[in-house]
Design a protein around this motif. Structure first.
Motif, mmCIF file in Angstrom:
data_model
loop_
_atom_site.group_PDB
_atom_site.id
_atom_site.type_symbol
_atom_site.label_atom_id
_atom_site.label_comp_id
_atom_site.label_asym_id
_atom_site.label_seq_id
_atom_site.Cartn_x
_atom_site.Cartn_y
_atom_site.Cartn_z
ATOM 1 N N ASN A 4 -25.255 12.661 11.172
ATOM 2 C CA ASN A 4 -24.260 12.682 12.237
ATOM 3 C C ASN A 4 -23.996 14.122 12.649
ATOM 4 O O ASN A 4 -23.669 14.956 11.802
ATOM 5 N N GLU A 30 -26.523 10.692 16.457
ATOM 6 C CA GLU A 30 -26.788 10.056 15.174
ATOM 7 C C GLU A 30 -28.272 9.751 15.008
ATOM 8 O O GLU A 30 -28.963 9.482 15.984
ATOM 9 N N TRP A 38 -15.826 14.585 23.222
ATOM 10 C CA TRP A 38 -16.590 14.572 21.986
ATOM 11 C C TRP A 38 -17.897 13.814 22.173
ATOM 12 O O TRP A 38 -17.921 12.758 22.783
ATOM 13 N N LYS A 39 -18.972 14.354 21.633
ATOM 14 C CA LYS A 39 -20.299 13.721 21.676
ATOM 15 C C LYS A 39 -20.809 13.623 20.235
ATOM 16 O O LYS A 39 -20.729 14.581 19.481
ATOM 17 N N LEU A 40 -21.318 12.453 19.897
ATOM 18 C CA LEU A 40 -21.872 12.244 18.564
ATOM 19 C C LEU A 40 -23.352 11.918 18.694
ATOM 20 O O LEU A 40 -23.740 11.020 19.430
ATOM 21 N N GLN A 98 -18.888 19.085 21.190
ATOM 22 C CA GLN A 98 -17.804 18.964 22.162
ATOM 23 C C GLN A 98 -18.270 19.604 23.464
ATOM 24 O O GLN A 98 -18.855 20.690 23.467
ATOM 25 N N GLU A 100 -21.733 16.330 15.425
ATOM 26 C CA GLU A 100 -20.628 16.252 16.382
ATOM 27 C C GLU A 100 -20.636 17.483 17.287
ATOM 28 O O GLU A 100 -20.713 18.620 16.816
ATOM 29 N N GLY A 155 -21.339 18.513 11.193
ATOM 30 C CA GLY A 155 -22.116 17.310 10.934
ATOM 31 C C GLY A 155 -22.373 17.134 9.457
ATOM 32 O O GLY A 155 -22.017 17.985 8.638
ATOM 33 N N TYR A 194 -21.401 22.960 19.117
ATOM 34 C CA TYR A 194 -21.580 22.258 17.854
ATOM 35 C C TYR A 194 -20.313 22.398 17.019
ATOM 36 O O TYR A 194 -19.839 23.502 16.768
#
Length: 143
Positions: A97, A111, A107-109, A101, A99, A79, A76
């Motif tokens: 959001n 939402e 990178w992974k988001l 890694q 975020e 966000g 993590y």
């Protein structure tokens, strides 16, 4: 015949009058605070959220998403939750959001977005959000 007490008018009396006015202003402020507290209690009893209470509800969701992401091997990063509204709008747009890694640096988001009815919130919260129009809060990693 009643004896009348004569109070001399001077500097000391002026200070006393000023103090009475200050006490009067403080009393008005206290009554205003009490009125707002009672109004908030009534709205809360009607099931309306304060902004802080709704953030607590959201934190349960964000904490579980962060914990799930980390159990899946993601780190993590950070966000935020954003509330957007204005006086002429019927709803409050809420965006979350998060975020992450991956171990490989990708990178992974994550939402989540929704529009909520203003009627879900206390008037104090609506006023606060409308004044700012866009309000952001950082999402911290759960402890």
């Amino acid at each position: 015949m009643e004896e009348r007490k004569v109070i001399p008018f001077g500097k000391n009396n002026m200070e006393s009058i000023k103090k009475s006015k200050e006490i009067g202003k403080k009393s008005q402020s206290v009554f205003s605070d009490i009125k707002n507290s009672v109004k908030y209690m009534i709205q809360s009893a009607q099931g309306k959220y304060s902004l802080e209470t709704y953030l607590e509800v959201l934190s349960e969701f964000t904490d579980s998403e962060i914990e799930f992401g980390e159990k899946s091997g993601l780190k993590y990063i950070g966000g935020e939750v954003t509330f957007i509204t204005s006086d002429g709008q019927d709803g409050i747009f809420v965006s979350i959001n998060l975020e992450f890694q991956s171990m490989s640096g990708e990178w992974k988001l994550k939402e989540a977005k929704r529009t909520l009815e203003k009627s879900m919130f206390t008037q104090e919260s609506i006023d606060r959000l409308e004044t700012a129009q866009e309000t952001r809060f950082d999402i911290e990693k759960p402890v």
